[in-house]
Write an enzyme that holds these catalytic residues in place. Structure first.
Site, PDB file in Angstrom:
ATOM      1  CG  ASN A  77      -1.711   1.215   1.449  1.00 57.20           C
ATOM      2  OD1 ASN A  77      -1.797   2.056   0.557  1.00 57.20           O
ATOM      3  ND2 ASN A  77      -2.316   1.339   2.621  1.00 57.20           N
ATOM      4  CD1 TRP A  78       3.729   1.219  -2.702  1.00 56.35           C
ATOM      5  CD2 TRP A  78       3.915   2.458  -4.568  1.00 56.35           C
ATOM      6  NE1 TRP A  78       4.656   0.622  -3.516  1.00 56.35           N
ATOM      7  CE2 TRP A  78       4.792   1.355  -4.666  1.00 56.35           C
ATOM      8  CE3 TRP A  78       3.857   3.369  -5.621  1.00 56.35           C
ATOM      9  CZ2 TRP A  78       5.605   1.151  -5.784  1.00 56.35           C
ATOM     10  CZ3 TRP A  78       4.656   3.159  -6.735  1.00 56.35           C
ATOM     11  CH2 TRP A  78       5.529   2.063  -6.813  1.00 56.35           C
ATOM     12  CE  LYS A  79      -0.145   3.166   4.769  1.00 55.45           C
ATOM     13  NZ  LYS A  79      -0.010   3.277   6.216  1.00 55.45           N
TER      14      LYS A  79
ATOM     15  CG  HIS B  62      -5.714   1.906   5.301  1.00 55.99           C
ATOM     16  ND1 HIS B  62      -5.298   2.860   6.200  1.00 55.99           N
ATOM     17  CD2 HIS B  62      -4.687   1.037   5.174  1.00 55.99           C
ATOM     18  CE1 HIS B  62      -4.065   2.575   6.591  1.00 55.99           C
ATOM     19  NE2 HIS B  62      -3.663   1.483   5.976  1.00 55.99           N
TER      20      HIS B  62
ATOM     21  CD  GLU C 195      -2.819   5.481   6.807  1.00 56.46           C
ATOM     22  OE1 GLU C 195      -2.775   5.517   5.563  1.00 56.46           O
ATOM     23  OE2 GLU C 195      -1.905   4.985   7.506  1.00 56.46           O
TER      24      GLU C 195
ATOM     25  CD  GLU D 227      -3.349  -2.519   7.375  1.00 57.45           C
ATOM     26  OE1 GLU D 227      -2.251  -2.751   6.866  1.00 57.45           O
ATOM     27  OE2 GLU D 227      -3.999  -1.476   7.152  1.00 57.45           O
TER      28      GLU D 227
ATOM     29  N   GLY E   4       2.718   2.216  10.757  1.00 53.01           N
ATOM     30  CA  GLY E   4       3.713   3.271  10.609  1.00 53.01           C
ATOM     31  C   GLY E   4       4.414   3.650  11.902  1.00 53.01           C
TER      32      GLY E   4
ATOM     33  CB  SER F  22       5.344  -1.833  12.053  1.00 60.11           C
ATOM     34  OG  SER F  22       4.944  -0.490  12.315  1.00 60.11           O
TER      35      SER F  22
ATOM     36  N   GLY G 190       2.883  -1.103   4.202  1.00 57.60           N
ATOM     37  CA  GLY G 190       2.924   0.304   3.804  1.00 57.60           C
ATOM     38  C   GLY G 190       4.343   0.740   3.482  1.00 57.60           C
ATOM     39  N   GLY G 191       4.997   1.336   4.460  1.00 57.15           N
ATOM     40  CA  GLY G 191       6.321   1.928   4.256  1.00 57.15           C
ATOM     41  C   GLY G 191       7.319   1.006   3.567  1.00 57.15           C
TER      42      GLY G 191
END
Ligand code: PGA
Length: 249
Positions: free
Chosen positions: A9-11, A93, A95, A163, A169, A209, A230-231
């Site tokens: 997930n590149w967000k 998600h 976010e 999640e 993150g 994470s 993600g990251g």
């Protein structure tokens, strides 16, 4: 047998320069033993789909609207995602639940539209730190499952990502026991609601994470069929060892 899935997930990260990462990833993993899905931001979707067309990497969106089309400035429909080359979409998600006030019923309506369009939906669930500390995690997950997952879910059109919000993150990861508890709980509830066949075929991802250093131990947990990352999905050098760990699990 559930085919494992490494999803990135590149967000809201990445412009055209980031497409080179997809090339690199595809060249390191020409014939992966697991499914690989990358969800870049919407403006990159069709180029990402072009770059990965000859590879085993599939492309997904990060959200879609509940409506099929219409007067919804700034939104993207499920058909538009498909047309851009996406085969999947992340929905609900945390976010988006937080930034855009998405409630379970919104996520469910989006999932219905996306499934009807033929997209695989990756529906995200997870508790806040306060909810975990109050020992409410399983209640929250149960409510999110019944509220967000439509009745038409199958092993083909539904993937669930657990999640914990406090792990996203932050570098904080639940214990393996905590992950196992929630994943087992989700599996049992899926089987109860949809029957054993469907319930056993839905893939359950862990997200929050995940990195090369902790991927293998997380993938060894029962009922963890992959990860939503993600990251560590932004760079092929970070995502590739996570894919390899999943292949070896
Ligand atoms: P993270 O994000 O891997 O950067 O923690 C996971 C996610 O939000 O999907």
């Amino acid at each position: 047998m559930r085919r494992k899935l490494a999803a990135g997930n590149w967000k809201m990260n990445g412009t055209s320069a980031a497409l080179a990462e997809l090339n690199t990833l595809a060249s390191i993993h020409p014939t992966p033993d697991v499914d690989i899905l990358i969800c870049p931001p919407a403006p990159l979707l069709s180029r990402a789909a072009n770059v990965t067309a000859q590879s085993q990497i599939t492309i997904g969106g990060q959200d879609c609207h509940t409506a099929v089309s219409g007067a919804h400035t700034g939104d993207t429909s499920a058909d538009m995602l498909l047309d851009a080359g996406a085969t999947a979409v992340i929905l609900g998600h945390s976010e988006r639940r937080e930034d855009h006030d998405e409630r379970n019923e919104d996520v469910r309506a989006k999932a219905r539209t996306a499934m009807n369009a033929g997209l695989v939906t990756v529906i995200c669930l997870g508790e806040s730190l306060a909810q975990r500390e109050a020992a409410n995690t399983l209640d929250i997950i149960a409510g999110q499952m019944s509220g967000s997952i439509p009745d038409q879910a199958t092993g083909e059109n539904l993937v669930i990502a657990y999640e914990p919000i406090w792990a996203i993150g932050t570098g904080m990861v639940p214990t393996l026991e905590q992950i196992a508890e929630v994943h087992d709980f989700i599996r049992v509830r899926l089987e109860r609601r949809f029957g054993e066949g469907v319930g056993r075929s839905v893939r359950l991802l862990y997200g929050g994470s995940v990195k090369p250093s902790n991927a293998a131990e997380i993938f060894a947990v029962p009922n963890v069929d992959g990860a939503l990352v993600g990251g560590a999905s932004l760079k092929a050098a970070d995502f590739s060892p996570i894919i390899t760990a999943l292949e070896q699990s």
